[in-house]
Motif scaffolding. Structure first.
Motif, mmCIF file in Angstrom:
data_model
loop_
_atom_site.group_PDB
_atom_site.id
_atom_site.type_symbol
_atom_site.label_atom_id
_atom_site.label_comp_id
_atom_site.label_asym_id
_atom_site.label_seq_id
_atom_site.Cartn_x
_atom_site.Cartn_y
_atom_site.Cartn_z
ATOM 1 N N ILE A 118 0.836 -1.192 0.000
ATOM 2 C CA ILE A 118 0.000 0.000 0.000
ATOM 3 C C ILE A 118 0.878 1.251 0.000
ATOM 4 C CG2 ILE A 118 -1.615 1.360 1.392
ATOM 5 C CD1 ILE A 118 -2.821 -1.251 2.375
ATOM 6 N N GLU A 119 0.544 2.211 -0.858
ATOM 7 C CA GLU A 119 1.160 3.526 -0.795
ATOM 8 C C GLU A 119 0.315 4.414 0.121
ATOM 9 O OE1 GLU A 119 1.951 5.357 -4.529
ATOM 10 O OE2 GLU A 119 2.758 3.518 -5.444
ATOM 11 N N THR A 120 0.929 5.375 0.773
ATOM 12 C CA THR A 120 0.182 6.338 1.581
ATOM 13 C C THR A 120 0.383 7.724 0.998
ATOM 14 O OG1 THR A 120 2.030 6.560 3.131
ATOM 15 C CG2 THR A 120 0.309 4.977 3.689
ATOM 16 N N THR A 125 -3.523 14.409 -3.097
ATOM 17 C CA THR A 125 -2.536 13.788 -3.983
ATOM 18 C C THR A 125 -3.147 12.625 -4.754
ATOM 19 O OG1 THR A 125 -0.673 14.422 -2.580
ATOM 20 C CG2 THR A 125 -0.338 12.562 -4.069
ATOM 21 N N ILE A 126 -3.892 11.783 -4.059
ATOM 22 C CA ILE A 126 -4.537 10.641 -4.723
ATOM 23 C C ILE A 126 -5.485 11.131 -5.817
ATOM 24 C CG2 ILE A 126 -6.099 8.686 -4.392
ATOM 25 C CD1 ILE A 126 -4.911 8.422 -1.548
ATOM 26 N N ALA A 165 -3.557 4.485 0.328
ATOM 27 C CA ALA A 165 -4.315 4.786 1.535
ATOM 28 C C ALA A 165 -4.307 6.290 1.768
ATOM 29 C CB ALA A 165 -3.713 4.074 2.738
ATOM 30 N N ASP A 166 -5.472 6.831 2.085
ATOM 31 C CA ASP A 166 -5.559 8.228 2.504
ATOM 32 C C ASP A 166 -4.929 8.323 3.888
ATOM 33 O OD1 ASP A 166 -6.248 10.734 3.426
ATOM 34 O OD2 ASP A 166 -8.396 10.521 3.063
ATOM 35 N N GLU A 167 -3.796 9.004 3.961
ATOM 36 C CA GLU A 167 -3.028 9.015 5.204
ATOM 37 C C GLU A 167 -3.803 9.602 6.377
ATOM 38 O OE1 GLU A 167 0.428 11.116 3.983
ATOM 39 O OE2 GLU A 167 -0.547 13.077 3.942
ATOM 40 N N ALA A 168 -4.776 10.471 6.106
ATOM 41 C CA ALA A 168 -5.556 11.083 7.178
ATOM 42 C C ALA A 168 -6.520 10.096 7.826
ATOM 43 C CB ALA A 168 -6.336 12.284 6.636
ATOM 44 N N PHE A 178 -7.753 3.271 -1.988
ATOM 45 C CA PHE A 178 -8.184 3.571 -3.349
ATOM 46 C C PHE A 178 -7.336 2.756 -4.319
ATOM 47 C CE2 PHE A 178 -9.225 7.119 -0.692
ATOM 48 C CZ PHE A 178 -10.478 7.529 -1.129
ATOM 49 N N MET A 179 -7.990 1.944 -5.143
ATOM 50 C CA MET A 179 -7.280 1.225 -6.197
ATOM 51 C C MET A 179 -7.309 2.111 -7.439
ATOM 52 S SD MET A 179 -7.712 -2.696 -7.582
ATOM 53 C CE MET A 179 -9.164 -2.416 -8.609
ATOM 54 N N ILE A 180 -6.145 2.608 -7.817
ATOM 55 C CA ILE A 180 -6.033 3.602 -8.881
ATOM 56 C C ILE A 180 -5.337 2.996 -10.101
ATOM 57 C CG2 ILE A 180 -5.092 5.839 -9.550
ATOM 58 C CD1 ILE A 180 -7.239 6.059 -7.410
ATOM 59 N N PHE A 181 -6.044 3.046 -11.224
ATOM 60 C CA PHE A 181 -5.463 2.646 -12.504
ATOM 61 C C PHE A 181 -5.474 3.846 -13.439
ATOM 62 C CE2 PHE A 181 -6.130 1.467 -16.909
ATOM 63 C CZ PHE A 181 -5.049 0.643 -17.146
#
Length: 229
Positions: A118-120, A125-126, A165-168, A178-181
Motif C-alpha cells: 500500500i502507498e500512503t 494527492t490521490i 491509503a488516505d493518510e488522514a 483507493f485502487m487507482i489505474f
C-alpha cells in the motif's frame, strides 16, 4: 474441481519457469505444449521457496481461512521469480488430498503478477493522479493480500496501478483505500491484468478493523468493505 474465479485464464499467459517439469511427464501435444486437464486449478499463491527437493507455495482460500501449503516436485527459476513473491499457479492436487487441502501438486504453469504494498498519500494527492476505469473480474482478500484480476485498457504499460491509503484515515477503524489505474493510451487494447497488493500496512494497525476500498469502473466509483474476521 477447478477454481471458478480464475477458470477462464488463458493458457498462453502462463510462463513455464521451472526446471525438471518434463513435458513428457505431464503429457504434451505435437507442438510440445503440455496437456492441461479440464479440471485444472488456478490460484493466487505465495512462492515460498525452491530447491532440489521441489518448491513450496502457500495461500489462503479467502479471508482468514487456514493457510494451505502446496509442494511441487519442480525447481523454480529464481532469476525470474523471487521467493516471497505472489504468483498465480496452474496445478492439480497429486498427493491424494482434495482441492484446497495441503499436499503435493502437479504444477503446469506459473504466472508472475504485480506485487506491491500500500502507498500512503493525502487525499488531494490521490485525486491528482486521476483514474481510468477497469472491469473487475476478481477482487478478493486472502489473508493480508488483496488479489486482483481486472480487464484494463493500455498500450505498453499503465502509467499507474496502485493501492493507496488516505493518510488522514489511517487511525480510523476502516482506513480508506483507493485502487487507482491510469492508462498510458486511451486507444490501447484490453489487457488481462493481475496483481496482489500487500495490505499489512493497514491490516496490522491496532486501531484497524479492516479497510474501506474504492475503485473505479465504467459505472463510476464502487466501494467495498474489507473486514478482519
Amino acid at each position: 474441481m477447478a477454481n471458478n474465479r480464475l477458470a477462464t485464464l488463458a493458457l498462453s499467459a502462463f510462463l513455464f519457469l521451472v526446471t525438471g517439469l518434463g513435458l513428457s511427464s505431464c503429457g504434451s501435444d505435437d507442438n510440445g505444449t503440455p496437456d492441461i486437464p479440464d479440471n485444472v486449478c488456478y490460484d493466487f499463491v505465495t512462492f515460498v521457496s525452491t530447491g532440489d527437493r521441489g518448491s513450496v507455495f502457500t495461500f489462503q482460500r479467502g479471508g482468514d481461512t487456514d493457510l494451505i501449503t502446496l509442494t511441487a516436485a519442480v525447481k523454480i527459476d529464481t532469476n525470474k521469480i523471487k521467493p516471497g513473491s505472489r504468483v498465480i499457479i496452474q496445478y492439480l492436487p497429486s498427493g491424494g488430498q482434495g482441492v484446497y487441502q495441503s499436499g503435493a501438486i502437479k504444477l503446469f504453469g506459473i504466472l508472475p503478477i504485480l506485487n506491491e504494498a500500500i502507498e500512503t498519500a493525502s487525499q488531494d494527492t490521490i485525486e491528482s493522479w486521476g483514474h481510468d476505469p477497469v472491469k473487475v473480474r476478481v477482487l478478493a482478500r486472502s489473508g493480508e493480500y488483496l488479489d486482483v484480476w481486472v480487464e484494463a485498457v493500455y498500450g505498453k504499460a499503465p502509467q499507474r496501478f496502485v493501492l493507496a491509503a488516505d493518510e488522514a484515515t489511517l487511525g480510523n477503524e476502516y482506513p480508506e483505500l483507493f485502487m487507482i489505474f491510469v492508462t498510458d493510451d486511451d486507444m490501447g487494447r484490453v489487457h488481462q491484468t493481475y496483481a496482489s497488493f500487500n495490505l499489512s500496512k493497514v491490516w496490522d494497525l491496532e486501531t484497524s478493523k479492516g479497510a474501506k476500498l474504492t475503485y473505479y469502473t465504467d459505472d463510476g466509483a464502487e466501494t467495498m468493505t474489507l473486514r478482519k474476521q
